[in-house]
Design a protein around this motif. Structure first.
Motif, PDB file in Angstrom:
ATOM      1  N   MET A 267       0.824  -1.203   0.000  1.00 44.88           N
ATOM      2  CA  MET A 267       0.000   0.000   0.000  1.00 44.88           C
ATOM      3  C   MET A 267       0.866   1.264   0.000  1.00 44.88           C
ATOM      4  SD  MET A 267      -2.534   1.486   2.898  1.00 44.88           S
ATOM      5  CE  MET A 267      -1.128   2.254   3.710  1.00 44.88           C
ATOM      6  N   TRP A 268       1.855   1.337   0.899  1.00 42.58           N
ATOM      7  CA  TRP A 268       2.706   2.531   0.963  1.00 42.58           C
ATOM      8  C   TRP A 268       3.488   2.732  -0.327  1.00 42.58           C
ATOM      9  CZ3 TRP A 268       0.958   5.807   4.045  1.00 42.58           C
ATOM     10  CH2 TRP A 268       0.569   5.523   5.347  1.00 42.58           C
ATOM     11  N   SER A 269       3.816   1.648  -1.047  1.00 45.36           N
ATOM     12  CA  SER A 269       4.563   1.784  -2.303  1.00 45.36           C
ATOM     13  C   SER A 269       3.723   2.407  -3.407  1.00 45.36           C
ATOM     14  CB  SER A 269       5.095   0.421  -2.756  1.00 45.36           C
ATOM     15  OG  SER A 269       4.059  -0.373  -3.312  1.00 45.36           O
ATOM     16  N   ARG A 270       2.426   2.541  -3.172  1.00 46.65           N
ATOM     17  CA  ARG A 270       1.506   3.035  -4.204  1.00 46.65           C
ATOM     18  C   ARG A 270       0.979   4.437  -3.923  1.00 46.65           C
ATOM     19  NH1 ARG A 270      -1.980  -2.536  -5.100  1.00 46.65           N
ATOM     20  NH2 ARG A 270      -0.375  -3.569  -6.333  1.00 46.65           N
ATOM     21  N   THR A 271       1.622   5.162  -3.014  1.00 49.19           N
ATOM     22  CA  THR A 271       1.147   6.503  -2.666  1.00 49.19           C
ATOM     23  C   THR A 271       2.322   7.391  -2.293  1.00 49.19           C
ATOM     24  OG1 THR A 271      -0.301   7.781  -1.198  1.00 49.19           O
ATOM     25  CG2 THR A 271       0.764   5.838  -0.255  1.00 49.19           C
ATOM     26  N   HIS A 272       2.096   8.687  -2.372  1.00 43.73           N
ATOM     27  CA  HIS A 272       3.098   9.650  -1.898  1.00 43.73           C
ATOM     28  C   HIS A 272       2.903   9.950  -0.412  1.00 43.73           C
ATOM     29  CE1 HIS A 272      -0.447  12.121  -2.601  1.00 43.73           C
ATOM     30  NE2 HIS A 272       0.085  13.007  -1.779  1.00 43.73           N
ATOM     31  N   LEU A 273       1.778   9.519   0.148  1.00 41.85           N
ATOM     32  CA  LEU A 273       1.503   9.757   1.559  1.00 41.85           C
ATOM     33  C   LEU A 273       2.381   8.871   2.436  1.00 41.85           C
ATOM     34  CD1 LEU A 273      -2.397  10.035   1.491  1.00 41.85           C
ATOM     35  CD2 LEU A 273      -0.713  11.887   1.540  1.00 41.85           C
ATOM     36  N   GLU A 274       2.533   9.270   3.691  1.00 41.44           N
ATOM     37  CA  GLU A 274       3.350   8.552   4.660  1.00 41.44           C
ATOM     38  C   GLU A 274       2.547   8.363   5.934  1.00 41.44           C
ATOM     39  OE1 GLU A 274       6.825  10.935   5.246  1.00 41.44           O
ATOM     40  OE2 GLU A 274       7.417  10.826   3.143  1.00 41.44           O
ATOM     41  N   PRO A 275       3.023   7.526   6.851  1.00 44.40           N
ATOM     42  CA  PRO A 275       2.295   7.320   8.106  1.00 44.40           C
ATOM     43  C   PRO A 275       1.963   8.620   8.840  1.00 44.40           C
ATOM     44  CG  PRO A 275       3.978   5.655   7.885  1.00 44.40           C
ATOM     45  CD  PRO A 275       4.179   6.615   6.746  1.00 44.40           C
ATOM     46  N   LYS A 276       2.820   9.621   8.771  1.00 46.19           N
ATOM     47  CA  LYS A 276       2.568  10.892   9.465  1.00 46.19           C
ATOM     48  C   LYS A 276       1.353  11.637   8.900  1.00 46.19           C
ATOM     49  CE  LYS A 276       5.889  13.605   6.731  1.00 46.19           C
ATOM     50  NZ  LYS A 276       4.955  14.293   5.905  1.00 46.19           N
ATOM     51  N   ASP A 277       0.895  11.265   7.700  1.00 43.80           N
ATOM     52  CA  ASP A 277      -0.252  11.920   7.070  1.00 43.80           C
ATOM     53  C   ASP A 277      -1.589  11.335   7.507  1.00 43.80           C
ATOM     54  OD1 ASP A 277       1.383  13.639   5.430  1.00 43.80           O
ATOM     55  OD2 ASP A 277       1.816  11.874   4.189  1.00 43.80           O
ATOM     56  N   VAL A 278      -1.563  10.220   8.221  1.00 42.93           N
ATOM     57  CA  VAL A 278      -2.783   9.508   8.602  1.00 42.93           C
ATOM     58  C   VAL A 278      -3.389  10.132   9.862  1.00 42.93           C
ATOM     59  CG1 VAL A 278      -3.707   7.275   9.360  1.00 42.93           C
ATOM     60  CG2 VAL A 278      -2.003   7.374   7.525  1.00 42.93           C
ATOM     61  N   ASP A 279      -4.695  10.371   9.810  1.00 39.02           N
ATOM     62  CA  ASP A 279      -5.420  10.984  10.927  1.00 39.02           C
ATOM     63  C   ASP A 279      -6.077   9.964  11.848  1.00 39.02           C
ATOM     64  OD1 ASP A 279      -4.996  13.706   9.974  1.00 39.02           O
ATOM     65  OD2 ASP A 279      -6.393  13.171   8.369  1.00 39.02           O
ATOM     66  N   VAL A 280      -6.477   8.817  11.296  1.00 42.83           N
ATOM     67  CA  VAL A 280      -7.215   7.794  12.038  1.00 42.83           C
ATOM     68  C   VAL A 280      -6.795   6.429  11.500  1.00 42.83           C
ATOM     69  CG1 VAL A 280      -9.520   6.938  12.672  1.00 42.83           C
ATOM     70  CG2 VAL A 280      -9.229   9.343  12.082  1.00 42.83           C
ATOM     71  N   VAL A 281      -6.770   5.414  12.378  1.00 41.81           N
ATOM     72  CA  VAL A 281      -6.530   4.049  11.912  1.00 41.81           C
ATOM     73  C   VAL A 281      -7.664   3.151  12.388  1.00 41.81           C
ATOM     74  CG1 VAL A 281      -4.032   4.178  11.684  1.00 41.81           C
ATOM     75  CG2 VAL A 281      -5.003   3.545  13.876  1.00 41.81           C
ATOM     76  N   GLU A 282      -8.081   2.276  11.518  1.00 44.44           N
ATOM     77  CA  GLU A 282      -9.097   1.265  11.824  1.00 44.44           C
ATOM     78  C   GLU A 282      -8.422  -0.074  11.561  1.00 44.44           C
ATOM     79  OE1 GLU A 282     -11.776   2.238  13.224  1.00 44.44           O
ATOM     80  OE2 GLU A 282     -11.831   4.353  12.665  1.00 44.44           O
ATOM     81  N   LEU A 283      -8.077  -0.797  12.630  1.00 45.41           N
ATOM     82  CA  LEU A 283      -7.215  -1.968  12.520  1.00 45.41           C
ATOM     83  C   LEU A 283      -7.892  -3.243  13.002  1.00 45.41           C
ATOM     84  CD1 LEU A 283      -3.978  -0.282  13.888  1.00 45.41           C
ATOM     85  CD2 LEU A 283      -4.732  -0.496  11.506  1.00 45.41           C
ATOM     86  N   TYR A 284      -7.874  -4.230  12.155  1.00 38.82           N
ATOM     87  CA  TYR A 284      -8.464  -5.537  12.432  1.00 38.82           C
ATOM     88  C   TYR A 284      -8.008  -6.067  13.780  1.00 38.82           C
ATOM     89  CZ  TYR A 284      -9.925 -10.349  11.401  1.00 38.82           C
ATOM     90  OH  TYR A 284     -10.519 -11.581  11.426  1.00 38.82           O
ATOM     91  N   ASP A 285      -8.969  -6.507  14.580  1.00 38.04           N
ATOM     92  CA  ASP A 285      -8.657  -7.021  15.915  1.00 38.04           C
ATOM     93  C   ASP A 285      -9.372  -8.340  16.191  1.00 38.04           C
ATOM     94  OD1 ASP A 285     -11.224  -5.995  16.133  1.00 38.04           O
ATOM     95  OD2 ASP A 285     -10.844  -4.899  17.985  1.00 38.04           O
ATOM     96  N   GLY A 286      -9.273  -9.264  15.239  1.00 38.15           N
ATOM     97  CA  GLY A 286      -9.838 -10.592  15.466  1.00 38.15           C
ATOM     98  C   GLY A 286      -9.254 -11.240  16.708  1.00 38.15           C
TER      99      GLY A 286
END
Length: 188
Positions: free
Chosen positions: A72-91
């Motif tokens: 995913m990161w290889s396909r964008t100019h954005l970086e982790p610092k640009d993310v405002d919210v995370v929704e992460l699988y928690d099975g």
């Protein structure tokens, strides 16, 4: 203190299947012109890693989530610092920690200290996480709850759970053998 299931997990470290449904319409940018709050898929990645018996891998800290996030990161100019919210699988309760490391929000082995105390990942924190409670809270719908909440956050429609000015949301679904990473962004 809940009943042990399989070391180190107890009952409350595992989600529970529930009945539910989620509908998401994916279309071209041209078709979204008349929509009230369109959301862009900035980048995505997917992975199928190793043998299907993930519980027998030598290194359980690098599952499919790491490969999906890297793609995913290889396909964008954005970086982790640009993310405002995370929704992460928690099975399982360990998966969000693995996703935080896979997405690069902290170094390998640093997710425990990153979330310690909960302030950093709280609604008003540095990186709000699983704003709808996640599957451990709401039940397993195979990751679609995370996708729906990510869309609500970008659209500004999450009500009391809304993160102020959320323009970029990272969602990670799965985490064992199969994983998908998605970066959603507000359409300018």
């Amino acid at each position: 203190t809940s009943r042990p299931i399989s070391s180190p997990f107890s009952l409350l470290d595992c989600d529970i299947p529930v009945d539910g449904c989620t509908a998401v319409v994916v279309s071209t940018v041209d078709a979204s012109a008349d929509l009230r709050h369109p959301v862009a898929i900035e980048a995505m990645g997917g992975a199928l890693r190793h043998r299907p018996l993930w519980e027998q891998w030598e290194d359980l800290t690098t599952m499919g989530s790491h490969d999906a996030a890297a793609q995913m990161w290889s396909r964008t100019h954005l970086e982790p610092k640009d993310v405002d919210v995370v929704e992460l699988y928690d099975g399982f309760s360990i998966f969000p920690l693995m996703w935080l490391e896979a997405f690069g929000f902290c170094e390998p082995g640093g997710a425990g200290p990153f979330v310690e105390g909960g302030e950093r990942i709280a609604l008003g924190g540095e990186l709000p996480m699983n704003t709808f409670g996640g599957q451990l809270s709401a039940g397993r719908t195979h990751g679609y709850g995370f996708l729906a909440e990510a869309i609500r956050q970008v659209r500004g429609e999450a009500g009391a759970r809304q993160v102020k000015d959320a323009a970029v949301v990272a969602a990670g679904v799965g985490g064992g053998v199969v994983a998908g990473a998605l970066l959603l962004a507000k359409v300018a």
